[in-house]
Design a protein around this motif. Structure first.
Motif, mmCIF file in Angstrom:
data_model
loop_
_atom_site.group_PDB
_atom_site.id
_atom_site.type_symbol
_atom_site.label_atom_id
_atom_site.label_comp_id
_atom_site.label_asym_id
_atom_site.label_seq_id
_atom_site.Cartn_x
_atom_site.Cartn_y
_atom_site.Cartn_z
ATOM 1 N N LEU A 1 0.832 -1.203 0.000
ATOM 2 C CA LEU A 1 0.000 0.000 0.000
ATOM 3 C C LEU A 1 0.869 1.257 0.000
ATOM 4 C CD1 LEU A 1 -2.848 1.256 0.208
ATOM 5 C CD2 LEU A 1 -2.583 1.158 2.693
ATOM 6 N N VAL A 2 1.914 1.265 0.844
ATOM 7 C CA VAL A 2 2.814 2.416 0.884
ATOM 8 C C VAL A 2 3.524 2.561 -0.457
ATOM 9 C CG1 VAL A 2 4.938 3.299 1.937
ATOM 10 C CG2 VAL A 2 3.110 2.398 3.391
ATOM 11 N N LYS A 3 3.965 1.455 -1.042
ATOM 12 C CA LYS A 3 4.631 1.504 -2.348
ATOM 13 C C LYS A 3 3.669 2.039 -3.413
ATOM 14 C CE LYS A 3 7.241 -1.363 -5.596
ATOM 15 N NZ LYS A 3 6.614 -0.957 -6.815
ATOM 16 N N GLU A 4 2.410 1.558 -3.382
ATOM 17 C CA GLU A 4 1.416 2.028 -4.345
ATOM 18 C C GLU A 4 1.150 3.525 -4.156
ATOM 19 O OE1 GLU A 4 -3.322 1.355 -5.257
ATOM 20 O OE2 GLU A 4 -2.192 -0.278 -4.352
ATOM 21 N N GLN A 5 1.050 3.984 -2.905
ATOM 22 C CA GLN A 5 0.829 5.400 -2.642
ATOM 23 C C GLN A 5 2.022 6.231 -3.106
ATOM 24 O OE1 GLN A 5 -0.064 5.457 1.551
ATOM 25 N NE2 GLN A 5 -2.261 5.113 1.230
ATOM 26 N N MET A 6 3.228 5.717 -2.899
ATOM 27 C CA MET A 6 4.421 6.435 -3.372
ATOM 28 C C MET A 6 4.437 6.500 -4.893
ATOM 29 S SD MET A 6 7.299 5.133 -0.635
ATOM 30 C CE MET A 6 8.646 5.668 -1.632
ATOM 31 N N ASP A 7 4.060 5.379 -5.541
ATOM 32 C CA ASP A 7 4.002 5.374 -7.005
ATOM 33 C C ASP A 7 2.937 6.354 -7.503
ATOM 34 O OD1 ASP A 7 5.989 3.473 -7.071
ATOM 35 O OD2 ASP A 7 4.636 1.770 -7.403
ATOM 36 N N ASN A 8 1.775 6.363 -6.833
ATOM 37 C CA ASN A 8 0.714 7.305 -7.208
ATOM 38 C C ASN A 8 1.163 8.748 -6.994
ATOM 39 O OD1 ASN A 8 -1.137 5.401 -8.055
ATOM 40 N ND2 ASN A 8 -2.177 5.262 -6.081
ATOM 41 N N ALA A 9 1.857 8.979 -5.880
ATOM 42 C CA ALA A 9 2.343 10.336 -5.612
ATOM 43 C C ALA A 9 3.339 10.766 -6.688
ATOM 44 C CB ALA A 9 2.991 10.398 -4.228
ATOM 45 N N GLU A 10 4.223 9.869 -7.078
ATOM 46 C CA GLU A 10 5.194 10.190 -8.142
ATOM 47 C C GLU A 10 4.469 10.437 -9.464
ATOM 48 O OE1 GLU A 10 8.700 10.973 -10.117
ATOM 49 O OE2 GLU A 10 8.294 10.897 -7.971
ATOM 50 N N LYS A 11 3.481 9.599 -9.747
ATOM 51 C CA LYS A 11 2.697 9.766 -10.979
ATOM 52 C C LYS A 11 1.955 11.104 -10.951
ATOM 53 C CE LYS A 11 -1.089 7.616 -13.519
ATOM 54 N NZ LYS A 11 -2.129 6.590 -13.482
ATOM 55 N N ASN A 12 1.344 11.438 -9.799
ATOM 56 C CA ASN A 12 0.633 12.713 -9.659
ATOM 57 C C ASN A 12 1.591 13.890 -9.783
ATOM 58 O OD1 ASN A 12 -1.832 11.468 -9.323
ATOM 59 N ND2 ASN A 12 -1.769 11.522 -7.093
ATOM 60 N N ARG A 13 2.788 13.763 -9.219
ATOM 61 C CA ARG A 13 3.788 14.825 -9.328
ATOM 62 C C ARG A 13 4.168 15.044 -10.780
ATOM 63 N NH1 ARG A 13 8.878 15.508 -10.182
ATOM 64 N NH2 ARG A 13 9.319 13.297 -10.276
ATOM 65 N N GLN A 14 4.386 13.955 -11.516
ATOM 66 C CA GLN A 14 4.736 14.072 -12.931
ATOM 67 C C GLN A 14 3.586 14.691 -13.731
ATOM 68 O OE1 GLN A 14 5.864 10.097 -14.054
ATOM 69 N NE2 GLN A 14 7.926 10.273 -13.173
ATOM 70 N N GLU A 15 2.354 14.263 -13.418
ATOM 71 C CA GLU A 15 1.195 14.833 -14.109
ATOM 72 C C GLU A 15 1.058 16.319 -13.774
ATOM 73 O OE1 GLU A 15 -2.215 12.477 -13.087
ATOM 74 O OE2 GLU A 15 -1.579 10.788 -14.341
ATOM 75 N N SER A 16 1.319 16.667 -12.504
ATOM 76 C CA SER A 16 1.247 18.078 -12.095
ATOM 77 C C SER A 16 2.295 18.904 -12.822
ATOM 78 C CB SER A 16 1.451 18.208 -10.585
ATOM 79 O OG SER A 16 0.409 17.582 -9.890
#
Length: 162
Positions: free
Chosen positions: A41-56
């Motif tokens: 879950l933490v890994k998925e959240q980190m991946d989502n955060a990185e993906k969101n950062r890139q999208e931002s």
């Protein structure tokens, strides 16, 4: 006493193994499963955060480009408005000059017409006076000096009537 000692040691090891197996089956297994789920879950959240950062970052770059494009279009619109305004001002000035020239030409024609009317009127009056002078001369049969005085007198009269 040696027997007891080995026996208690064996009992302790057997109890420890039983406890380990029970803990492994009922405590460590679920605990490690929960910890693995938490890690995922933490890994998925980190991946989502990185993906969101890139999208931002991508969105921010798109917004910067859109803002730059909007500024460029606004500048072009302002320049076009300036050009159009200048062109319209030139057209208005040209139209005003044309109208002024037309009015001037019309005034010159009017003046010329009035002048021609005045000249015609003066000619008509001079003709009438000439006839009048001629009739007076015939009546009086005056000499040349008197005739000149009469012409001057009638010309003065014409000058005061105009």
């Amino acid at each position: 006493m040696d027997n007891l000692h080995w026996e208690s040691f064996v009992y302790a090891i057997v109890a420890f193994l039983i406890l380990y197996l029970l803990l492994n089956k009922y405590a460590f297994g679920p605990l490690f499963g929960i910890m693995e789920k938490r890690r995922l879950l933490v890994k998925e959240q980190m991946d989502n955060a990185e993906k969101n950062r890139q999208e931002s970052e991508k969105f921010l770059e798109e917004q910067k480009q859109a803002l730059q494009q909007a500024r460029k279009e606004a500048y072009e619109i302002i320049e076009q408005a300036k050009t159009t305004g200048s062109k319209q001002a030139d057209e208005i000035v040209q139209a005003a000059r044309g109208e002024a020239n037309r009015l001037k030409d019309e005034a010159v024609r009017e003046i010329e017409s009035e002048k021609n009317k005045a000249v015609a009127s003066v000619k008509a009056q001079v003709s009438g006076l000439s006839v009048l002078i001629a009739s007076k001369i015939i009546e009086k049969q005056v000499d040349e000096k008197t005739q000149s005085e009469l012409v001057d007198k009638y010309l003065q009269e014409v000058g005061t009537k105009s």
